[in-house]
Motif scaffolding. Structure first.
Motif, PDB file in Angstrom:
ATOM      1  N   ASP A 162      -4.181   3.217   9.445  1.00 27.01           N
ATOM      2  CA  ASP A 162      -3.683   4.180  10.429  1.00 27.01           C
ATOM      3  C   ASP A 162      -2.447   4.919   9.918  1.00 27.01           C
ATOM      4  N   GLY A 163      -1.513   4.175   9.346  1.00 23.42           N
ATOM      5  CA  GLY A 163      -0.265   4.778   8.869  1.00 23.42           C
ATOM      6  C   GLY A 163      -0.481   5.742   7.718  1.00 23.42           C
ATOM      7  N   ILE A 164      -1.293   5.325   6.742  1.00 20.67           N
ATOM      8  CA  ILE A 164      -1.564   6.192   5.585  1.00 20.67           C
ATOM      9  C   ILE A 164      -2.337   7.424   6.039  1.00 20.67           C
ATOM     10  N   TRP A 165      -3.294   7.206   6.946  1.00 24.01           N
ATOM     11  CA  TRP A 165      -4.075   8.326   7.457  1.00 24.01           C
ATOM     12  C   TRP A 165      -3.171   9.326   8.187  1.00 24.01           C
ATOM     13  N   LEU A 166      -2.256   8.815   9.024  1.00 23.32           N
ATOM     14  CA  LEU A 166      -1.348   9.687   9.766  1.00 23.32           C
ATOM     15  C   LEU A 166      -0.452  10.480   8.822  1.00 23.32           C
ATOM     16  N   ARG A 167       0.117   9.808   7.841  1.00 24.64           N
ATOM     17  CA  ARG A 167       0.983  10.495   6.880  1.00 24.64           C
ATOM     18  C   ARG A 167       0.195  11.542   6.089  1.00 24.64           C
ATOM     19  N   GLY A 168      -1.037  11.191   5.711  1.00 21.95           N
ATOM     20  CA  GLY A 168      -1.868  12.120   4.957  1.00 21.95           C
ATOM     21  C   GLY A 168      -2.245  13.346   5.764  1.00 21.95           C
ATOM     22  N   THR A 169      -2.516  13.139   7.054  1.00 25.12           N
ATOM     23  CA  THR A 169      -2.888  14.246   7.925  1.00 25.12           C
ATOM     24  C   THR A 169      -1.729  15.221   8.096  1.00 25.12           C
ATOM     25  N   LEU A 170      -0.519  14.698   8.135  1.00 26.87           N
ATOM     26  CA  LEU A 170       0.665  15.543   8.311  1.00 26.87           C
ATOM     27  C   LEU A 170       1.163  16.144   6.995  1.00 26.87           C
ATOM     28  N   ASN A 171       0.598  15.678   5.879  1.00 27.76           N
ATOM     29  CA  ASN A 171       0.989  16.163   4.561  1.00 27.76           C
ATOM     30  C   ASN A 171       0.162  17.397   4.205  1.00 27.76           C
ATOM     31  N   PRO A 172       0.791  18.489   3.777  1.00 33.11           N
ATOM     32  CA  PRO A 172       0.030  19.697   3.411  1.00 33.11           C
ATOM     33  C   PRO A 172      -1.019  19.442   2.322  1.00 33.11           C
ATOM     34  N   ASP A 173      -0.787  18.430   1.472  1.00 26.01           N
ATOM     35  CA  ASP A 173      -1.742  18.105   0.401  1.00 26.01           C
ATOM     36  C   ASP A 173      -2.914  17.266   0.903  1.00 26.01           C
ATOM     37  N   GLY A 174      -2.843  16.811   2.153  1.00 26.62           N
ATOM     38  CA  GLY A 174      -3.944  16.047   2.724  1.00 26.62           C
ATOM     39  C   GLY A 174      -3.889  14.562   2.394  1.00 26.62           C
ATOM     40  N   ILE A 175      -5.009  13.894   2.613  1.00 24.57           N
ATOM     41  CA  ILE A 175      -5.116  12.446   2.439  1.00 24.57           C
ATOM     42  C   ILE A 175      -5.536  12.125   1.009  1.00 24.57           C
ATOM     43  N   ASP A 176      -4.825  11.190   0.394  1.00 22.11           N
ATOM     44  CA  ASP A 176      -5.135  10.741  -0.964  1.00 22.11           C
ATOM     45  C   ASP A 176      -5.847   9.394  -0.854  1.00 22.11           C
ATOM     46  N   ALA A 177      -7.168   9.410  -0.926  1.00 19.92           N
ATOM     47  CA  ALA A 177      -7.963   8.194  -0.739  1.00 19.92           C
ATOM     48  C   ALA A 177      -7.676   7.155  -1.819  1.00 19.92           C
ATOM     49  N   GLU A 178      -7.470   7.617  -3.041  1.00 21.19           N
ATOM     50  CA  GLU A 178      -7.204   6.688  -4.147  1.00 21.19           C
ATOM     51  C   GLU A 178      -5.882   5.952  -3.928  1.00 21.19           C
ATOM     52  N   LYS A 179      -4.873   6.682  -3.500  1.00 26.23           N
ATOM     53  CA  LYS A 179      -3.576   6.057  -3.231  1.00 26.23           C
ATOM     54  C   LYS A 179      -3.684   5.079  -2.073  1.00 26.23           C
ATOM     55  N   ALA A 180      -4.445   5.448  -1.044  1.00 25.10           N
ATOM     56  CA  ALA A 180      -4.650   4.549   0.102  1.00 25.10           C
ATOM     57  C   ALA A 180      -5.273   3.241  -0.357  1.00 25.10           C
TER      58      ALA A 180
END
Length: 198
Positions: A162-180
Motif C-alpha cells: 500500500d505504501g509503495i503503491w501510494l508513493r508511486g502513484t503520487l510520483n510523476p515517474d509512476g510506480i517502480d515495480a522492480e523497486k517494490a
C-alpha cells in the motif's frame, strides 16, 4: 450494479470513460455529463443502467478489483504450489504491473481509496480487496512461518504494498515495480532470518 441485459460493449466503454475523466478532472468533478461525453453515449444510458454516478463509480471500482484478482490468480496458477517466495512475488507484481500500473487506473484507485472512507459500499469493496490480499499472502507465508508470525508478516507486506503503491502513484515517474519487489523481498528475508533465530 449495472442492470442485466446491458450491452457488453457499453459497460467497459463507460468504465474506461469514467477512469479517463477521473484522471483528467478528479473524482468530484467527474460528472455524468463529462463521462457520457467521453464515452460517446447519452447521460440517460448511465442513469438507466447504473442509477447515476454512484452506481457507475461502484462498477468502475469492481472492474479494477476484478482485473487485480484475475492478474494475481493467473500468475499464481503458473507457479508450483511449493514455490512460496515466487508466489509471494507474483502477488506483489500483480499490484504494481500491467493494468494496475496504468496512470488513469492508479489515479482512480487513489480517488476511490480516499472516497471509500465516507461511502459504506466503496468501503466494503476496499475491505474485500484487503482481505483477499491478506488471504493470498497468508497461504504462502504459513509455509514459511508459524501461524502468528505469518499473520504479522502478511500485514507487514500488505502495508509495504500500500505504501509503495501510494508513493508511486503520487510520483510523476509512476510506480517502480522492480523497486517494490526489492524492498518487499528485503523485508521478507529479514523476517525469515529474525524468526529463524528465535
Amino acid at each position: 450494479m449495472p442492470k442485466v441485459g446491458m450491452p457488453k460493449i457499453r459497460k467497459p466503454q463507460l468504465v474506461q470513460a469514467t477512469m479517463t475523466v477521473i484522471d483528467r478532472v478528479g473524482l468530484h468533478a467527474a460528472s455524468i455529463s463529462l463521462i457520457s461525453k467521453e464515452a460517446g453515449v447519452s447521460t440517460g444510458i448511465i442513469n438507466h443502467y447504473f442509477g447515476g454516478k454512484h452506481g457507475l463509480l461502484e462498477e468502475t471500482m469492481r472492474e479494477i478489483l476484478r482485473q487485480l484478482s484475475e492478474t494475481i490468480t493467473g500468475r499464481l496458477r503458473e507457479l508450483p504450489a511449493d514455490a512460496h517466495k515466487q508466489r509471494i512475488n507474483a502477488i506483489i507484481d500483480g499490484n504494481f504491473v500491467g493494468f494496475q500500473a496504468e496512470n488513469k487506473v492508479a489515479k482512480t484507485w487513489l480517488a476511490f481509496w480516499s472516497y471509500s472512507m465516507h461511502d459504506q459500499q466503496l468501503k466494503r469493496l476496499q475491505r474485500v480487496n484487503e482481505r483477499r490480499l491478506l488471504s493470498h499472502l497468508l497461504i504462502e507465508l504459513k509455509a514459511l512461518f508459524a501461524k502468528e508470525q505469518a499473520e504479522v508478516v502478511a500485514h507487514g507486506i500488505a502495508s509495504l504494498i500500500d505504501g509503495i503503491w501510494l508513493r508511486g502513484t503520487l510520483n510523476p515517474d509512476g510506480i517502480d515495480a522492480e523497486k517494490a519487489r526489492t524492498i518487499i523481498n528485503d523485508y521478507l528475508d529479514k523476517q525469515l532470518t529474525f524468526y529463524s533465530q528465535k
